[in-house]
Motif scaffolding. Structure first.
Motif, PDB file in Angstrom:
ATOM      1  N   PHE A  88       0.832  -1.202   0.000  1.00  0.00           N
ATOM      2  CA  PHE A  88       0.000   0.000   0.000  1.00  0.00           C
ATOM      3  C   PHE A  88       0.872   1.260   0.000  1.00  0.00           C
ATOM      4  N   PHE A  89       1.908   1.259   0.831  1.00  0.00           N
ATOM      5  CA  PHE A  89       2.823   2.400   0.853  1.00  0.00           C
ATOM      6  C   PHE A  89       3.505   2.576  -0.505  1.00  0.00           C
ATOM      7  N   LEU A  90       3.862   1.469  -1.144  1.00  0.00           N
ATOM      8  CA  LEU A  90       4.500   1.541  -2.466  1.00  0.00           C
ATOM      9  C   LEU A  90       3.535   2.098  -3.504  1.00  0.00           C
ATOM     10  N   LEU A  91       2.256   1.750  -3.365  1.00  0.00           N
ATOM     11  CA  LEU A  91       1.245   2.322  -4.265  1.00  0.00           C
ATOM     12  C   LEU A  91       1.157   3.835  -4.099  1.00  0.00           C
ATOM     13  N   LEU A  92       1.227   4.290  -2.847  1.00  0.00           N
ATOM     14  CA  LEU A  92       1.183   5.729  -2.596  1.00  0.00           C
ATOM     15  C   LEU A  92       2.403   6.437  -3.187  1.00  0.00           C
ATOM     16  N   ILE A  93       3.533   5.752  -3.186  1.00  0.00           N
ATOM     17  CA  ILE A  93       4.774   6.366  -3.677  1.00  0.00           C
ATOM     18  C   ILE A  93       4.881   6.296  -5.195  1.00  0.00           C
ATOM     19  N   PHE A  94       4.540   5.124  -5.765  1.00  0.00           N
ATOM     20  CA  PHE A  94       4.770   4.913  -7.194  1.00  0.00           C
ATOM     21  C   PHE A  94       3.511   5.034  -8.050  1.00  0.00           C
ATOM     22  N   GLY A  95       2.376   5.327  -7.437  1.00  0.00           N
ATOM     23  CA  GLY A  95       1.171   5.568  -8.218  1.00  0.00           C
ATOM     24  C   GLY A  95       1.277   6.858  -9.010  1.00  0.00           C
ATOM     25  N   ARG A  96       0.354   7.082  -9.916  1.00  0.00           N
ATOM     26  CA  ARG A  96       0.406   8.288 -10.765  1.00  0.00           C
ATOM     27  C   ARG A  96       0.389   9.575  -9.960  1.00  0.00           C
TER      28      ARG A  96
ATOM     29  N   GLY B 119       1.576   9.723  -6.900  1.00  0.00           N
ATOM     30  CA  GLY B 119       2.647   9.658  -5.912  1.00  0.00           C
ATOM     31  C   GLY B 119       3.817  10.544  -6.292  1.00  0.00           C
ATOM     32  N   LEU B 120       4.695  10.780  -5.306  1.00  0.00           N
ATOM     33  CA  LEU B 120       5.841  11.660  -5.528  1.00  0.00           C
ATOM     34  C   LEU B 120       6.748  11.125  -6.636  1.00  0.00           C
ATOM     35  N   ILE B 121       7.143   9.867  -6.522  1.00  0.00           N
ATOM     36  CA  ILE B 121       8.027   9.273  -7.527  1.00  0.00           C
ATOM     37  C   ILE B 121       7.235   8.842  -8.757  1.00  0.00           C
ATOM     38  N   GLY B 122       6.064   8.237  -8.534  1.00  0.00           N
ATOM     39  CA  GLY B 122       5.243   7.780  -9.651  1.00  0.00           C
ATOM     40  C   GLY B 122       4.815   8.916 -10.564  1.00  0.00           C
ATOM     41  N   GLY B 123       4.511  10.073  -9.981  1.00  0.00           N
ATOM     42  CA  GLY B 123       4.110  11.220 -10.789  1.00  0.00           C
ATOM     43  C   GLY B 123       5.235  11.710 -11.681  1.00  0.00           C
ATOM     44  N   LEU B 124       6.455  11.734 -11.134  1.00  0.00           N
ATOM     45  CA  LEU B 124       7.610  12.160 -11.923  1.00  0.00           C
ATOM     46  C   LEU B 124       7.912  11.167 -13.038  1.00  0.00           C
ATOM     47  N   LEU B 125       7.804   9.880 -12.713  1.00  0.00           N
ATOM     48  CA  LEU B 125       8.063   8.850 -13.721  1.00  0.00           C
ATOM     49  C   LEU B 125       7.010   8.879 -14.818  1.00  0.00           C
ATOM     50  N   HIS B 126       5.770   9.152 -14.421  1.00  0.00           N
ATOM     51  CA  HIS B 126       4.682   9.205 -15.403  1.00  0.00           C
ATOM     52  C   HIS B 126       4.909  10.318 -16.423  1.00  0.00           C
ATOM     53  N   GLN B 127       5.525  11.396 -16.000  1.00  0.00           N
ATOM     54  CA  GLN B 127       5.790  12.510 -16.904  1.00  0.00           C
ATOM     55  C   GLN B 127       6.794  12.148 -17.996  1.00  0.00           C
ATOM     56  N   ILE B 128       7.652  11.189 -17.713  1.00  0.00           N
ATOM     57  CA  ILE B 128       8.629  10.766 -18.733  1.00  0.00           C
ATOM     58  C   ILE B 128       8.227   9.438 -19.381  1.00  0.00           C
ATOM     59  N   GLY B 129       6.978   9.025 -19.136  1.00  0.00           N
ATOM     60  CA  GLY B 129       6.448   7.841 -19.799  1.00  0.00           C
ATOM     61  C   GLY B 129       6.804   6.518 -19.166  1.00  0.00           C
ATOM     62  N   VAL B 130       7.194   6.529 -17.896  1.00  0.00           N
ATOM     63  CA  VAL B 130       7.556   5.291 -17.192  1.00  0.00           C
ATOM     64  C   VAL B 130       6.463   4.952 -16.189  1.00  0.00           C
ATOM     65  N   GLN B 131       5.991   3.712 -16.250  1.00  0.00           N
ATOM     66  CA  GLN B 131       4.950   3.263 -15.335  1.00  0.00           C
ATOM     67  C   GLN B 131       5.468   2.096 -14.502  1.00  0.00           C
ATOM     68  N   ILE B 132       5.216   2.155 -13.213  1.00  0.00           N
ATOM     69  CA  ILE B 132       5.655   1.108 -12.295  1.00  0.00           C
ATOM     70  C   ILE B 132       4.491   0.203 -11.897  1.00  0.00           C
ATOM     71  N   VAL B 133       3.344   0.816 -11.607  1.00  0.00           N
ATOM     72  CA  VAL B 133       2.179   0.061 -11.150  1.00  0.00           C
ATOM     73  C   VAL B 133       1.659  -0.841 -12.280  1.00  0.00           C
ATOM     74  N   PHE B 134       1.363  -2.102 -11.917  1.00  0.00           N
ATOM     75  CA  PHE B 134       0.839  -3.113 -12.839  1.00  0.00           C
ATOM     76  C   PHE B 134       1.811  -3.440 -13.979  1.00  0.00           C
ATOM     77  N   THR B 135       3.105  -3.395 -13.665  1.00  0.00           N
ATOM     78  CA  THR B 135       4.137  -3.850 -14.597  1.00  0.00           C
ATOM     79  C   THR B 135       5.099  -4.756 -13.831  1.00  0.00           C
ATOM     80  N   TRP B 136       5.941  -5.488 -14.565  1.00  0.00           N
ATOM     81  CA  TRP B 136       6.887  -6.366 -13.873  1.00  0.00           C
ATOM     82  C   TRP B 136       7.959  -5.552 -13.154  1.00  0.00           C
ATOM     83  N   TYR B 137       8.115  -4.281 -13.546  1.00  0.00           N
ATOM     84  CA  TYR B 137       9.010  -3.399 -12.799  1.00  0.00           C
ATOM     85  C   TYR B 137       8.468  -3.198 -11.378  1.00  0.00           C
ATOM     86  N   GLY B 138       7.148  -3.132 -11.275  1.00  0.00           N
ATOM     87  CA  GLY B 138       6.531  -3.013  -9.961  1.00  0.00           C
ATOM     88  C   GLY B 138       6.812  -4.229  -9.099  1.00  0.00           C
ATOM     89  N   ALA B 139       6.807  -5.405  -9.731  1.00  0.00           N
ATOM     90  CA  ALA B 139       7.130  -6.630  -8.998  1.00  0.00           C
ATOM     91  C   ALA B 139       8.566  -6.586  -8.497  1.00  0.00           C
TER      92      ALA B 139
END
Length: 226
Positions: A58-66, A68-88
């Motif tokens: 749950f904490f990782l979802l808050l961080i890496f979700g769209r 989230g602090l890190i997830g939002g930055l990654l989303h801007q450059i086209g990188v997605q963590i949630v529901f990918t094997w990178y998330g695993a």
């Protein structure tokens, strides 16, 4: 039978162990050298081992979700963590990290400080002391931590399913495959994956015991030699 969960698990576990190895070794060395705040930082690094995996997820979802602090930055450059094997990989790394960190720190604490002081007196740099003295002398503990981290990453379930989901062929690991098969009342398939995971876990225990015996024998030889 679809063997994709096996290959997904192996791929995720290998990459997570690789990342955890360096994070664990350097974090253990960092905390080991601290004079103040060691207890607080140690507690933070160990926390994922104490928390329920779903809470970690749950904490990782808050961080890496769209949002989230890190997830939002990654989303801007086209990188997605949630529901990918990178998330695993992220989930497995976070959950396996405390095992690598604690085991390695314990190994560093067993290193003879007289040797470290002698190297400092001879003018060895910190990096040379670390790579040429501390790491080789703590080798057995570091290897044991690596094996434990790999086994933990391989069997991770709660945080992985929260962050990476259960997508067959992409994020479905063996642990998740057991859950899916059992939920579908396919006991034969669930039992197959349970046997595979159990065999790997048994092999890990055997390897751990051999590393421990090897470490004891090496210490005994050094003691007899001394």
């Amino acid at each position: 039978m679809d063997f994709s969960p096996f290959f997904v698990s192996i791929r995720v576990a290998i990459l997570a162990t690789f990342i955890t190895f360096f994070l664990g070794v350097f974090s253990a060395n960092f905390v080991y050298k601290l004079k103040r705040g060691k207890g607080m930082i140690d507690s933070i690094f160990t926390l994922p081992m104490i928390l329920p995996p779903t809470v970690v997820g749950f904490f990782l979802l808050l961080i890496f979700g769209r949002n989230g602090l890190i997830g939002g930055l990654l989303h801007q450059i086209g990188v997605q963590i949630v529901f990918t094997w990178y998330g695993a990989v992220v989930a497995s790394t976070v959950v396996a990290f405390p095992l690598m960190y604690r085991t390695t720190r314990g190994a560093f604490e067993q290193v003879d400080q007289n040797i470290i002081h002698a190297a400092e007196t001879l003018g060895f740099s910190r990096s040379k002391i670390f790579w040429r003295i501390k790491v080789p002398m703590a080798k057995s503990g570091i290897l044991a931590g690596t094996v434990l981290a790999f086994a933990r990453a391989l069997g991770e379930f709660g945080a992985t399913i929260m962050l990476a989901g259960n997508i067959p062929g992409r994020t479905q690991t063996m642990a998740i495959a057991v859950f899916s098969a059992a939920s579908a009342n396919n006991r034969e398939l669930a039992f197959t994956w349970v046997v595979i995971l159990s065999l790997i876990s048994f092999g890990t225990i055997v390897m751990m015991n051999r590393l421990s015996d090897s470490n004891k024998n090496n210490k005994k030889r050094r003691k007899d030699f001394g």
